[in-house]
Structures are given as structure tokens and as C-alpha cells.
Design a protein around this motif. Structure first.
Motif, PDB file in Angstrom:
ATOM      1  N   ARG A  48      30.293  17.432  -4.169  1.00  0.00           N
ATOM      2  CA  ARG A  48      31.630  17.717  -4.429  1.00  0.00           C
ATOM      3  C   ARG A  48      32.491  17.753  -3.055  1.00  0.00           C
ATOM      4  O   ARG A  48      33.681  17.693  -3.309  1.00  0.00           O
ATOM      5  CB  ARG A  48      31.763  19.140  -5.100  1.00  0.00           C
ATOM      6  CG  ARG A  48      30.782  19.182  -6.201  1.00  0.00           C
ATOM      7  CD  ARG A  48      30.965  20.425  -7.098  1.00  0.00           C
ATOM      8  NE  ARG A  48      30.448  20.368  -8.623  1.00  0.00           N
ATOM      9  CZ  ARG A  48      30.954  19.926  -9.575  1.00  0.00           C
ATOM     10  NH1 ARG A  48      32.555  19.684  -9.384  1.00  0.00           N
ATOM     11  NH2 ARG A  48      30.731  19.809 -10.770  1.00  0.00           N
ATOM     12  N   GLY A  49      31.861  17.722  -1.973  1.00  0.00           N
ATOM     13  CA  GLY A  49      32.858  17.716  -0.867  1.00  0.00           C
ATOM     14  C   GLY A  49      31.979  17.309   0.323  1.00  0.00           C
ATOM     15  O   GLY A  49      30.670  17.648   0.355  1.00  0.00           O
ATOM     16  N   PHE A  50      32.493  16.649   1.370  1.00  0.00           N
ATOM     17  CA  PHE A  50      32.003  16.578   2.578  1.00  0.00           C
ATOM     18  C   PHE A  50      32.948  16.909   3.756  1.00  0.00           C
ATOM     19  O   PHE A  50      34.210  16.576   3.505  1.00  0.00           O
ATOM     20  CB  PHE A  50      31.634  15.118   2.843  1.00  0.00           C
ATOM     21  CG  PHE A  50      31.140  14.757   4.427  1.00  0.00           C
ATOM     22  CD1 PHE A  50      30.009  14.859   4.795  1.00  0.00           C
ATOM     23  CD2 PHE A  50      32.088  14.287   5.237  1.00  0.00           C
ATOM     24  CE1 PHE A  50      29.609  14.858   5.941  1.00  0.00           C
ATOM     25  CE2 PHE A  50      31.841  14.266   6.435  1.00  0.00           C
ATOM     26  CZ  PHE A  50      30.375  14.080   6.978  1.00  0.00           C
ATOM     27  N   ARG A  51      32.513  17.551   4.766  1.00  0.00           N
ATOM     28  CA  ARG A  51      33.340  17.825   5.903  1.00  0.00           C
ATOM     29  C   ARG A  51      32.635  17.511   7.212  1.00  0.00           C
ATOM     30  O   ARG A  51      31.236  17.993   7.355  1.00  0.00           O
ATOM     31  CB  ARG A  51      33.788  19.495   5.778  1.00  0.00           C
ATOM     32  CG  ARG A  51      34.779  19.674   6.692  1.00  0.00           C
ATOM     33  CD  ARG A  51      36.137  19.161   6.322  1.00  0.00           C
ATOM     34  NE  ARG A  51      36.636  19.106   4.930  1.00  0.00           N
ATOM     35  CZ  ARG A  51      37.448  20.041   4.439  1.00  0.00           C
ATOM     36  NH1 ARG A  51      37.967  20.986   5.085  1.00  0.00           N
ATOM     37  NH2 ARG A  51      37.912  19.922   3.341  1.00  0.00           N
ATOM     38  N   HIS A  52      33.241  17.160   8.223  1.00  0.00           N
ATOM     39  CA  HIS A  52      32.870  17.068   9.601  1.00  0.00           C
ATOM     40  C   HIS A  52      33.466  18.130  10.480  1.00  0.00           C
ATOM     41  O   HIS A  52      34.544  18.284  10.471  1.00  0.00           O
ATOM     42  CB  HIS A  52      32.849  15.716  10.346  1.00  0.00           C
ATOM     43  CG  HIS A  52      32.537  15.608  11.476  1.00  0.00           C
ATOM     44  ND1 HIS A  52      31.249  15.285  12.199  1.00  0.00           N
ATOM     45  CD2 HIS A  52      33.311  15.562  12.619  1.00  0.00           C
ATOM     46  CE1 HIS A  52      31.151  15.490  13.329  1.00  0.00           C
ATOM     47  NE2 HIS A  52      32.638  15.845  13.922  1.00  0.00           N
ATOM     48  N   PHE A  53      32.747  18.881  11.162  1.00  0.00           N
ATOM     49  CA  PHE A  53      33.288  19.854  11.946  1.00  0.00           C
ATOM     50  C   PHE A  53      32.910  19.634  13.407  1.00  0.00           C
ATOM     51  O   PHE A  53      31.595  19.000  13.991  1.00  0.00           O
ATOM     52  CB  PHE A  53      32.665  20.989  11.755  1.00  0.00           C
ATOM     53  CG  PHE A  53      33.012  21.805  10.369  1.00  0.00           C
ATOM     54  CD1 PHE A  53      34.243  21.956  10.099  1.00  0.00           C
ATOM     55  CD2 PHE A  53      32.025  21.775   9.423  1.00  0.00           C
ATOM     56  CE1 PHE A  53      34.595  22.624   8.758  1.00  0.00           C
ATOM     57  CE2 PHE A  53      32.293  22.288   8.175  1.00  0.00           C
ATOM     58  CZ  PHE A  53      33.724  22.736   7.629  1.00  0.00           C
ATOM     59  N   GLY A  54      33.814  19.941  14.295  1.00  0.00           N
ATOM     60  CA  GLY A  54      33.267  19.771  15.687  1.00  0.00           C
ATOM     61  C   GLY A  54      32.148  20.526  16.377  1.00  0.00           C
ATOM     62  O   GLY A  54      31.716  21.390  15.622  1.00  0.00           O
ATOM     63  N   GLY A  55      31.833  19.969  17.349  1.00  0.00           N
ATOM     64  CA  GLY A  55      30.165  20.734  17.707  1.00  0.00           C
ATOM     65  C   GLY A  55      30.810  21.560  19.150  1.00  0.00           C
ATOM     66  O   GLY A  55      31.726  21.852  19.494  1.00  0.00           O
ATOM     67  N   ARG A  56      29.445  21.801  19.640  1.00  0.00           N
ATOM     68  CA  ARG A  56      29.495  22.571  21.006  1.00  0.00           C
ATOM     69  C   ARG A  56      28.688  22.032  21.790  1.00  0.00           C
ATOM     70  O   ARG A  56      27.598  21.456  21.555  1.00  0.00           O
ATOM     71  CB  ARG A  56      29.095  23.976  20.695  1.00  0.00           C
ATOM     72  CG  ARG A  56      29.148  24.948  21.846  1.00  0.00           C
ATOM     73  CD  ARG A  56      28.541  26.201  21.670  1.00  0.00           C
ATOM     74  NE  ARG A  56      27.118  26.245  21.398  1.00  0.00           N
ATOM     75  CZ  ARG A  56      26.700  27.335  20.809  1.00  0.00           C
ATOM     76  NH1 ARG A  56      27.221  28.517  20.486  1.00  0.00           N
ATOM     77  NH2 ARG A  56      25.215  27.034  20.550  1.00  0.00           N
ATOM     78  N   ILE A  57      29.113  21.844  23.113  1.00  0.00           N
ATOM     79  CA  ILE A  57      28.292  21.415  24.477  1.00  0.00           C
ATOM     80  C   ILE A  57      28.180  22.707  25.203  1.00  0.00           C
ATOM     81  O   ILE A  57      29.127  23.178  25.780  1.00  0.00           O
ATOM     82  CB  ILE A  57      28.899  20.121  25.111  1.00  0.00           C
ATOM     83  CG1 ILE A  57      28.906  19.025  24.349  1.00  0.00           C
ATOM     84  CG2 ILE A  57      28.072  20.087  26.440  1.00  0.00           C
ATOM     85  CD1 ILE A  57      29.460  17.767  25.066  1.00  0.00           C
ATOM     86  N   ASP A  58      27.040  23.010  25.362  1.00  0.00           N
ATOM     87  CA  ASP A  58      26.713  24.282  26.382  1.00  0.00           C
ATOM     88  C   ASP A  58      25.496  23.670  27.309  1.00  0.00           C
ATOM     89  O   ASP A  58      24.348  23.646  26.517  1.00  0.00           O
ATOM     90  CB  ASP A  58      26.483  25.388  25.618  1.00  0.00           C
ATOM     91  CG  ASP A  58      26.166  26.825  26.694  1.00  0.00           C
ATOM     92  OD1 ASP A  58      25.809  26.325  27.824  1.00  0.00           O
ATOM     93  OD2 ASP A  58      26.007  27.743  25.999  1.00  0.00           O
ATOM     94  N   ARG A  59      25.850  23.403  28.372  1.00  0.00           N
ATOM     95  CA  ARG A  59      24.547  22.740  29.428  1.00  0.00           C
ATOM     96  C   ARG A  59      23.631  23.763  29.494  1.00  0.00           C
ATOM     97  O   ARG A  59      22.274  23.473  29.603  1.00  0.00           O
ATOM     98  CB  ARG A  59      25.120  22.539  30.632  1.00  0.00           C
ATOM     99  CG  ARG A  59      25.802  21.105  30.614  1.00  0.00           C
ATOM    100  CD  ARG A  59      26.216  20.850  32.025  1.00  0.00           C
ATOM    101  NE  ARG A  59      26.920  19.379  31.855  1.00  0.00           N
ATOM    102  CZ  ARG A  59      27.997  19.046  31.541  1.00  0.00           C
ATOM    103  NH1 ARG A  59      28.616  19.886  30.642  1.00  0.00           N
ATOM    104  NH2 ARG A  59      28.721  17.570  31.610  1.00  0.00           N
ATOM    105  N   ALA A  60      23.736  25.061  29.516  1.00  0.00           N
ATOM    106  CA  ALA A  60      22.541  26.058  29.507  1.00  0.00           C
ATOM    107  C   ALA A  60      21.726  26.031  28.237  1.00  0.00           C
ATOM    108  O   ALA A  60      20.598  26.332  28.748  1.00  0.00           O
ATOM    109  CB  ALA A  60      23.237  27.551  29.555  1.00  0.00           C
TER     110      ALA A  60
END
Length: 189
Positions: A109-121
Motif C-alpha cells: 500500500r506504500g513504500f518510503r525511503h528514510f535517511g539513515g545514520r552514520i555513527d563511527r562508534a
């Protein structure tokens, strides 16, 4: 309702938590789980399936879970999302990579792309090397308001689906007038 989320470092799991919280605020009973064999969608009225992406690839456990439960997912309202740091335009919700296969197979019924996170730790040595080679800084590209807005869209659509199903069932048993008058109250019970 079942929300199934594959996450390597926890950022995509947090998106699942935000989705669940919004759906619970809307009056839905929601279970959040990882894509493991025991997370059977058969008993769920609806499903939200999400995965972290790396170079447009979904995590292996998300792909395996999808392949195993594909038939059950096609039989119920399903929404799909993914999350990653690949550059995308705001509002660009065209599936890429593995998401294309999932969306094509399910017709969600729907698709969504969300931003991600980069945390080197949180990254492995190999992941830190890749991020360093790409000169990517630590960043959190996730937008809680955007995720919660999408979850409210799901809530509204679920309310209409539930109201329609209950209204049809009650209309036959009680008469169309009674079902129409009570739909608002029934949809959230």
C-alpha cells in the motif's frame, strides 16, 4: 499489526519504534520484532516491513524473512520502508536495489525511503574504512517528524480499511444505518 524491522546498528530499529508509537497513539495494537522465523505475520491484520540498506542492499535477515513469508504478506495490507545514507532527493520514494524486488512482489500500500545514520562508534573496522574512504562524516539523516507523518498515513488508511470491513459485516447483521452511525467508534475499539 506487526512491524518487522531489520537493523544492523539500531538506527532502523528506532524508525520502527517511532512507527509503532504513532500507530499505538492511533489506537492500534502493534508488535515490533526483528525478521526472525518465529515472527509469523499470519495472525496480523497488517504488516510494516523495513530494512536498513547498504549500497541499496537490504540486510540478509530481511530478505530471508520476506522470501519465507511472501505469501502471507500478499494476503494482508502491507507497507514497506528502508533506511540508508545513499544520496536521495527529498520526497524521492522510488524503491532502489532490493526494495524494487520486494515492492514488485508485494504490491504494498506504500513504500518510503528514510535517511539513515552514520555513527563511527557503532561501525565495524571494515565499515569505518568504507565510510572513511567515501569521506562521509558522522551524520543522522533520519527525520522523526517524517517517519511519524508516514505512520499517521498508515493509521488513517488502516482506519478506513477496518471501518469498511466492520461496516460491511455489521451492515449485514444490524442494518446499514446502524453500521454507518457506529463506524467511528468501532474503528478504534
Amino acid at each position: 499489526m506487526l512491524v518487522v524491522v531489520a537493523s544492523r546498528h539500531g538506527a532502523t530499529s528506532e524508525l520502527g519504534e517511532w512507527i509503532c508509537g504513532t500507530l499505538r497513539d492511533g489506537g492500534h495494537q502493534v508488535a515490533l520484532t526483528r525478521p526472525v522465523p518465529g515472527a509469523d505475520p499470519q495472525g496480523a491484520d497488517a504488516v510494516v516491513l523495513g530494512s536498513a540498506t547498504y549500497a541499496k542492499r537490504w540486510l540478509g535477515d530481511a530478505n530471508s524473512w520476506f522470501a519465507h513469508y511472501r505469501e502471507a504478506l500478499v494476503e494482508r495490507p502491507t507497507w514497506v520502508f528502508d533506511s540508508g545514507m545513499a544520496p536521495r532527493s527529498v520526497g524521492d520514494d522510488v524503491p532502489l536495489g532490493d526494495a524494487v524486488r520486494v515492492v514488485d512482489a508485494l504490491g504494498p500500500r506504500g513504500f518510503r525511503h528514510f535517511g539513515g545514520r552514520i555513527d563511527r562508534a557503532l561501525l565495524s573496522r571494515a565499515e569505518r574504512a568504507i565510510v572513511g574512504a567515501l569521506r562521509k562524516p558522522d551524520d543522522d539523516g533520519r527525520s522523526r517528524p517524517e517517519v511519524e507523518a508516514w505512520a499517521r498515513e498508515i493509521d488513517l488508511e488502516l482506519g478506513g480499511l477496518l471501518t469498511g470491513a466492520l461496516g460491511g459485516a455489521l451492515g449485514g447483521a444490524l442494518g446499514a444505518g446502524a453500521a454507518t452511525r457506529d463506524r467511528g467508534a468501532i474503528a478504534r475499539d
